[in-house]
Design an enzyme around this catalytic site. Structure first.
Site, PDB file in Angstrom:
ATOM      1  N   HIS A 161      26.819 -40.257 -37.270  1.00 26.32           N
ATOM      2  CA  HIS A 161      26.678 -38.794 -37.356  1.00 26.32           C
ATOM      3  C   HIS A 161      27.737 -38.269 -38.331  1.00 26.32           C
ATOM      4  O   HIS A 161      28.791 -38.900 -38.494  1.00 26.32           O
ATOM      5  CB  HIS A 161      26.939 -38.241 -35.950  1.00 26.32           C
ATOM      6  CG  HIS A 161      26.651 -36.790 -35.759  1.00 26.32           C
ATOM      7  ND1 HIS A 161      27.540 -35.804 -36.119  1.00 26.32           N
ATOM      8  CD2 HIS A 161      25.589 -36.152 -35.228  1.00 26.32           C
ATOM      9  CE1 HIS A 161      27.038 -34.619 -35.811  1.00 26.32           C
ATOM     10  NE2 HIS A 161      25.842 -34.805 -35.270  1.00 26.32           N
ATOM     11  N   GLN A 175      25.949 -39.840 -27.733  1.00 24.37           N
ATOM     12  CA  GLN A 175      24.548 -39.980 -27.334  1.00 24.37           C
ATOM     13  C   GLN A 175      24.357 -40.781 -26.060  1.00 24.37           C
ATOM     14  O   GLN A 175      23.354 -40.610 -25.374  1.00 24.37           O
ATOM     15  CB  GLN A 175      23.736 -40.641 -28.467  1.00 24.37           C
ATOM     16  CG  GLN A 175      23.441 -39.707 -29.623  1.00 24.37           C
ATOM     17  CD  GLN A 175      22.694 -38.439 -29.194  1.00 24.37           C
ATOM     18  OE1 GLN A 175      21.867 -38.451 -28.277  1.00 24.37           O
ATOM     19  NE2 GLN A 175      22.991 -37.338 -29.851  1.00 24.37           N
ATOM     20  N   CYS A 222      22.100 -34.298 -38.931  1.00 27.37           N
ATOM     21  CA  CYS A 222      23.513 -34.579 -39.244  1.00 27.37           C
ATOM     22  C   CYS A 222      23.730 -36.069 -39.478  1.00 27.37           C
ATOM     23  O   CYS A 222      24.784 -36.615 -39.085  1.00 27.37           O
ATOM     24  CB  CYS A 222      24.464 -34.075 -38.149  1.00 27.37           C
ATOM     25  SG  CYS A 222      24.415 -32.307 -37.951  1.00 27.37           S
ATOM     26  N   ASP A 256      32.031 -43.659 -30.437  1.00 25.53           N
ATOM     27  CA  ASP A 256      31.388 -42.350 -30.356  1.00 25.53           C
ATOM     28  C   ASP A 256      30.270 -42.485 -29.315  1.00 25.53           C
ATOM     29  O   ASP A 256      29.205 -43.045 -29.590  1.00 25.53           O
ATOM     30  CB  ASP A 256      30.831 -41.968 -31.733  1.00 25.53           C
ATOM     31  CG  ASP A 256      30.051 -40.655 -31.684  1.00 25.53           C
ATOM     32  OD1 ASP A 256      29.805 -40.150 -30.571  1.00 25.53           O
ATOM     33  OD2 ASP A 256      29.675 -40.167 -32.760  1.00 25.53           O
TER      34      ASP A 256
HETATM   35  C1  LIG Z   1      26.321 -39.596 -32.319  1.00 26.59           C
HETATM   36  C2  LIG Z   1      26.911 -38.221 -32.381  1.00 26.59           C
HETATM   37  N1  LIG Z   1      28.195 -38.059 -32.687  1.00 26.59           N
HETATM   38  C3  LIG Z   1      28.777 -36.840 -32.737  1.00 26.59           C
HETATM   39  C4  LIG Z   1      28.063 -35.704 -32.478  1.00 26.59           C
HETATM   40  C5  LIG Z   1      28.739 -34.369 -32.514  1.00 26.59           C
HETATM   41  O1  LIG Z   1      28.790 -33.810 -31.236  1.00 26.59           O
HETATM   42  P1  LIG Z   1      29.298 -32.320 -30.995  1.00 26.59           P
HETATM   43  O2  LIG Z   1      28.461 -31.449 -31.883  1.00 26.59           O
HETATM   44  O3  LIG Z   1      29.053 -32.077 -29.547  1.00 26.59           O
HETATM   45  O4  LIG Z   1      30.745 -32.289 -31.365  1.00 26.59           O
HETATM   46  C6  LIG Z   1      26.714 -35.816 -32.164  1.00 26.59           C
HETATM   47  C7  LIG Z   1      25.886 -34.609 -31.934  1.00 26.59           C
HETATM   48  O5  LIG Z   1      24.690 -34.639 -32.022  1.00 26.59           O
HETATM   49  C8  LIG Z   1      26.121 -37.099 -32.108  1.00 26.59           C
HETATM   50  O6  LIG Z   1      24.836 -37.266 -31.799  1.00 26.59           O
END
Ligand SMILES: Cc1ncc(COP(=O)(O)O)c(C=O)c1O
Length: 401
Positions: A117, A198, A359, A195
């Site tokens: 992401h 998900q 994203c 991370d």
């Molecule tokens: C894999 C992953 N990382 C990071 C994020 C960012 O999360 P947040 O917008 O809650 O900070 C997302 C959001 O969709 C995501 O899917």
């Protein structure tokens, strides 16, 4: 199991149709128990934390610290290893700034994957600009799985300092072999960041079992409120890191010409934290335990299998990433039909999906795809909803062909 009744919004109608909420990778819906926890805090216990010597401040502080303990236990961590942040994005930025700027030098390498992401790209790209570090990217195979051979080669480079990976991409939904890769990284002295944005609402996670040095997640993707998330960090790492933001609450003492940072976790929680939201996050963790991972996984596996079969039956659909070990997250491309048009038409009939690059532009670029349509399901979705969705999708497709 009928968890649908726990989620009031699932009864909402759009244009006379009950919504089908297939946008859980963007944010999950909230059960009444979480809504009540937030509302009860404001109704009965609201005060700022860690500051006042008065019974209300003490009550609020206890609730906030109890929330930290609940969230810590949810991922197999200790309370003092949990920092409340605004979410995954802020948590990764915290690691990049506080750990990265103190530990990385020009020429050091951060390994990540093509499918990350933007939240797990941009902070490292910023450090590339600022410090001259290098990014090494693990390619994604046509199946959507990481190229493990390439990953192992990249990790063997002498200047690799960090391996930062999502447990599952928000586009492909395929579950990466984190334990194997992180064990290898640990053996090579490479710091690991998971991370879990998900996966945290779909799978039980244990930071020790997965060999995580850092883990980041957002409450709003695990049935909790927006505006709060966590950074887990191993105690030795957090202790050595300088603070990220400065202000009230994070200091031991301040003079006109210097300051001394407070202990972990306060050191990383400058200003008034998201108190009600953290309490809501803990309520969401309790809710998941109450429903039970066994039930959640059983229903999500049923949905994954059912959706996969529906997708395979439709030759007009191209699924991005076909590996079977996955979350109920599917990104589709349909020739000649723009994902935005599909999402718009389906939305008019009550189907809440998402269109775009989600994203994850580096991944879409590597696949030669500008935008995809994403369905992301949760245990509260049903096979009947999938039937409704695919029959609506067939109609939209036929109306253009
Ligand atoms: C894999 C992953 N990382 C990071 C994020 C960012 O999360 P947040 O917008 O809650 O900070 C997302 C959001 O969709 C995501 O899917």
């Amino acid at each position: 199991m009928n968890p649908r009744s726990d989620f009031p919004i699932l009864n909402k109608t759009i244009n006379g149709e009950t919504i089908v909420y297939f946008d859980n990778a963007a944010t999950t819906q909230k059960p009444q128990i979480v809504i009540d926890a937030v509302s009860n805090f404001y109704t009965n216990s609201n005060a700022n934390v860690h500051r006042g010597i008065n019974p209300l401040a003490e009550e609020a502080t206890k609730l906030y610290e109890d929330a930290r303990a609940t969230v810590a236990q949810f991922i197999g961590a200790a309370s003092k290893e949990i920092i409340f942040t605004r979410g995954t994005t802020e948590s990764i930025n915290l690691v990049a700034r506080a750990w990265g700027e103190a530990s990385l030098q020009a020429g050091d390498i951060v390994v990540l994957s093509q499918a990350e992401h933007h939240a797990n790209y941009v902070p490292w790209l910023q450090l590339k600009e600022k410090l001259g570090i290098k990014l090494a990217v693990i390619p994604v195979l046509a199946s959507g799985e990481l190229d493990l051979q390439a990953a192992k080669k990249l990790l063997a480079e002498p200047r690799v300092k960090l391996l930062t990976l999502s447990q599952a991409s928000n586009v492909l939904g395929i579950i990466n072999p984190i334990k194997e890769l992180f064990a290898e990284a640990r053996d090579l002295g490479i710091v690991t960041l998971l991370d879990a944005a998900q996966t945290v609402g779909h799978l039980p996670i244990d930071v020790l079992d997965l060999h995580c040095d850092f883990l980041v997640a957002s409450a709003h993707k695990l049935y909790g409120p927006t505006g709060v998330g966590i950074l887990f960090g191993r105690a030795e790492l957090l202790a050595k890191m300088p603070p990220f933001l400065g202000g009230g609450g994070m200091i031991a003492s301040v003079a006109t010409d210097s300051f001394v940072a407070g202990p972990v976790p306060e050191k990383f929680e400058a200003g008034t934290p998201p108190i009600a939201e953290a309490i809501g996050m803990a309520a969401a963790c309790d809710y998941i335990k109450q429903v039970s991972w066994t039930e959640i996984i059983k229903q999500e596996e049923t949905l994954t299998e059912y959706a996969t079969q529906k997708l395979v039956e439709r030759p007009y659909i191209k699924l991005l990433g076909t590996a079977l070990k996955r979350l109920p997250v599917f990104s589709l491309v349909i020739n000649d039909l723009h994902a935005h048009d599909l999402a718009d038409l389906l939305g008019q009939a009550g189907f809440i999906t998402r269109a775009g690059h989600h994203c994850a532009q580096p991944l879409h670029d590597s696949l030669g795809v500008v935008a995809s349509l994403r369905l992301s399901l949760s245990f509260y979705n049903t096979t009947e909803e999938l039937d409704r969705f695919f029959s609506a999708l067939d109609q939209v497709y036929q109306s253009f062909n």
